[in-house]
Design a protein around this motif. Structure first.
Motif, short mmCIF file in Angstrom:
data_model
loop_
_atom_site.label_atom_id
_atom_site.label_comp_id
_atom_site.label_asym_id
_atom_site.label_seq_id
_atom_site.Cartn_x
_atom_site.Cartn_y
_atom_site.Cartn_z
N PHE A 96 0.84 -1.23 0.11
CA PHE A 96 0.00 0.08 -0.16
C PHE A 96 0.85 1.23 0.07
O PHE A 96 0.60 2.31 -0.60
N ILE A 97 1.96 1.36 0.78
CA ILE A 97 2.61 2.53 0.93
C ILE A 97 3.10 3.32 -0.39
O ILE A 97 3.36 4.33 -0.23
N PRO A 98 3.68 2.42 -1.60
CA PRO A 98 4.20 3.13 -2.53
C PRO A 98 3.07 4.17 -3.04
O PRO A 98 3.27 5.39 -3.50
N THR A 99 1.67 3.97 -3.11
CA THR A 99 0.81 4.67 -3.66
C THR A 99 0.26 5.53 -2.61
O THR A 99 0.01 6.84 -2.72
N ALA A 100 0.36 5.19 -1.25
CA ALA A 100 0.06 6.11 0.07
C ALA A 100 1.09 7.25 0.14
O ALA A 100 0.42 8.44 0.29
N PHE A 101 2.34 7.07 -0.21
CA PHE A 101 3.11 8.03 -0.10
C PHE A 101 3.10 9.18 -1.28
O PHE A 101 3.64 10.14 -1.21
N LYS A 102 2.16 8.73 -2.30
CA LYS A 102 2.05 9.84 -3.23
C LYS A 102 1.22 10.89 -2.40
O LYS A 102 1.14 12.26 -2.81
N PHE A 103 0.36 10.54 -1.30
CA PHE A 103 -0.32 11.68 -0.66
C PHE A 103 0.47 12.19 0.65
O PHE A 103 0.27 13.11 1.01
N VAL A 104 1.32 11.22 1.17
CA VAL A 104 2.12 11.69 2.23
C VAL A 104 3.17 12.64 2.09
O VAL A 104 3.38 13.44 3.02
N VAL A 105 4.24 11.99 1.30
CA VAL A 105 5.38 12.64 1.14
C VAL A 105 5.62 12.98 -0.26
O VAL A 105 6.66 13.35 -0.72
N GLY A 106 4.34 13.12 -1.17
CA GLY A 106 4.60 13.67 -2.64
C GLY A 106 4.71 15.09 -2.70
O GLY A 106 4.66 15.93 -1.59
N ASP A 107 5.48 15.49 -3.63
CA ASP A 107 5.85 16.86 -3.60
C ASP A 107 4.57 17.82 -3.85
O ASP A 107 3.41 17.27 -4.48
#
Length: 397
Positions: free
Chosen positions: A342-353
């Motif tokens: 899940f985290i690769p997609t979740a990190f688009k929201f969490v630590v994305g530019d």
């Protein structure tokens, strides 16, 4: 002041002993603060029945103004949160009152009113900012004190489901029968987007030169999004009502003497993805999206969570044997895989530019959720890699 906002406020504060009031719009959330809806912060100033000044601070939560998104997920997710506030939480409150619980689970903002309008829903909630609560920085992993504070409340939340089903199964079943699966539906529709993020992560790991890490994630991510959906769809006799959306922005903390390193309490926000799932779902979602730098402590966190769960079950009048630590370990075996997928997609929201953060209000007519998500780039910044690396290193195979 927008006439619609004034009408919503009027309904929300009916019965609150405030009159001759004025409504002031004090601000709203920005993209990156909330992805499902938006929040308007409103101050209501007036007088009570004795003529004394009285002030109410509201957070008016509404869905994104996008018909396609509303049709796909917006409407059902908001209805889900209304069920939590109108049906589930009142039952939990009554149950805890009957058991004379001194420190009950109440880690959610007060809801003044839920409105179901023709083209939108409006939840009039307590403005936690005015009550001294603050968001944790979503770009930074939580420290031990914050993690422990959240785990303690999740333990209470989950214990309530175990105890209520144990002592009044018909009531528990009637509550959970109302809950739908908006998040699972979203994942099922977006499998290609999740698979793409997983493959992009593998490519990033391979290009980093860390062959061992790449090979480990390749093994752990086998099955991809189909495996992710399979794990999340699993509901057995140990399932509970979960929060369901456990990333940094959905927690607000209160501190003493402005010591931001050690919270005294937490409020849990955004209950739109609540459903019947394993307790390990909330734990994996929470730990993998907020705490990956301390992934070596995940098993310690599980032990602390289970200790709180067992203690609260006893307070509620049920046995801790309803969910043993062995049960938790069995569930965690699958749900840690969920976290890693899940985290690769979740990190688009969490630590994305910031300029590339997803905004579901931008979905165009006829576009599918998964297709839109595909257009959001995977973060390639340093923070993404430094949070991903320990999550993989300390995962059990």
């Amino acid at each position: 002041m927008n006439k619609y906002i004034e009408s919503w406020v009027k309904e929300a504060i009916d019965g609150e002993d405030i009159s001759s009031y004025e409504v002031e719009l004090r601000g709203s959330t920005e993209n990156g603060d909330s992805f499902i809806g938006q929040v308007l912060f409103v101050k209501v100033q007036g007088t009570d029945g004795n003529g004394k000044p009285k002030q109410l601070n509201l957070a008016m939560k509404l869905p994104k103004e996008n018909a396609t998104f509303r049709e796909n997920m917006g409407k059902v997710s908001f209805h889900q949160e209304i069920i939590m506030y109108e049906d589930v939480f009142p039952v939990f409150e009554t149950f805890q009152h009957q058991r004379q619980i001194r420190t009950p689970f109440s880690a959610y903002p007060r809801c003044f009113k839920c409105l179901k309008l023709e083209d939108k829903e409006v939840l009039a909630l307590e403005d936690l900012n005015a009550a001294g609560y603050a968001h944790h920085n979503k770009d930074i992993c939580m420290n031990l004190a914050h993690i422990r504070t959240v785990l303690r409340e999740y333990a209470k939340l989950h214990a309530l489901s175990f105890a209520l089903r144990d002592q009044n199964k018909p009531l528990f079943d009637s509550l959970t029968a109302q809950l739908k699966e908006p998040f699972l539906d979203f994942l099922t529709e977006s499998k290609v987007a999740f698979d793409t993020s997983i493959q992009e992560t593998l490519d990033l790991l391979k290009s980093s030169g860390d062959e061992d890490l790449y090979q480990k994630y390749k093994r752990l991510s086998k099955g991809g999004a189909s495996r992710l959906v399979e794990i999340i769809a699993t509901v057995d006799e140990k399932a509970v009502i979960v929060h369901g959306d456990c990333w940094n922005n959905n927690f607000m903390f209160q501190y003493k003497n402005n010591d931001k390193s050690s919270p005294t309490s937490v409020m849990i926000l955004d209950w739109q993805f609540s459903s019947l799932k394993s307790p390990a779902y909330d734990l994996a979602y929470f730990l993998y999206t907020t705490s990956t730098r301390s992934a070596n402590l995940f098993h310690q966190y599980l032990q602390e969570y289970h200790k709180h769960l067992s203690e609260f079950l006893i307070q509620l009048g049920s046995s801790p044997k309803l969910f043993t630590f062995e049960d938790l370990q069995r569930h965690w075996k699958d749900f840690q895989i969920m976290g890693l997928l899940f985290i690769p997609t979740a990190f688009k929201f969490v630590v994305g530019d910031k300029d590339n953060l997803p905004d579901f209000g931008q979905i165009v007519e006829g576009q599918k959720m998964g297709d839109y998500l595909m257009s959001v780039p995977l973060p390639k910044n340093k923070e993404f890699y430094e949070r991903l690396k320990p999550a993989i290193e300390f995962a059990d195979e």
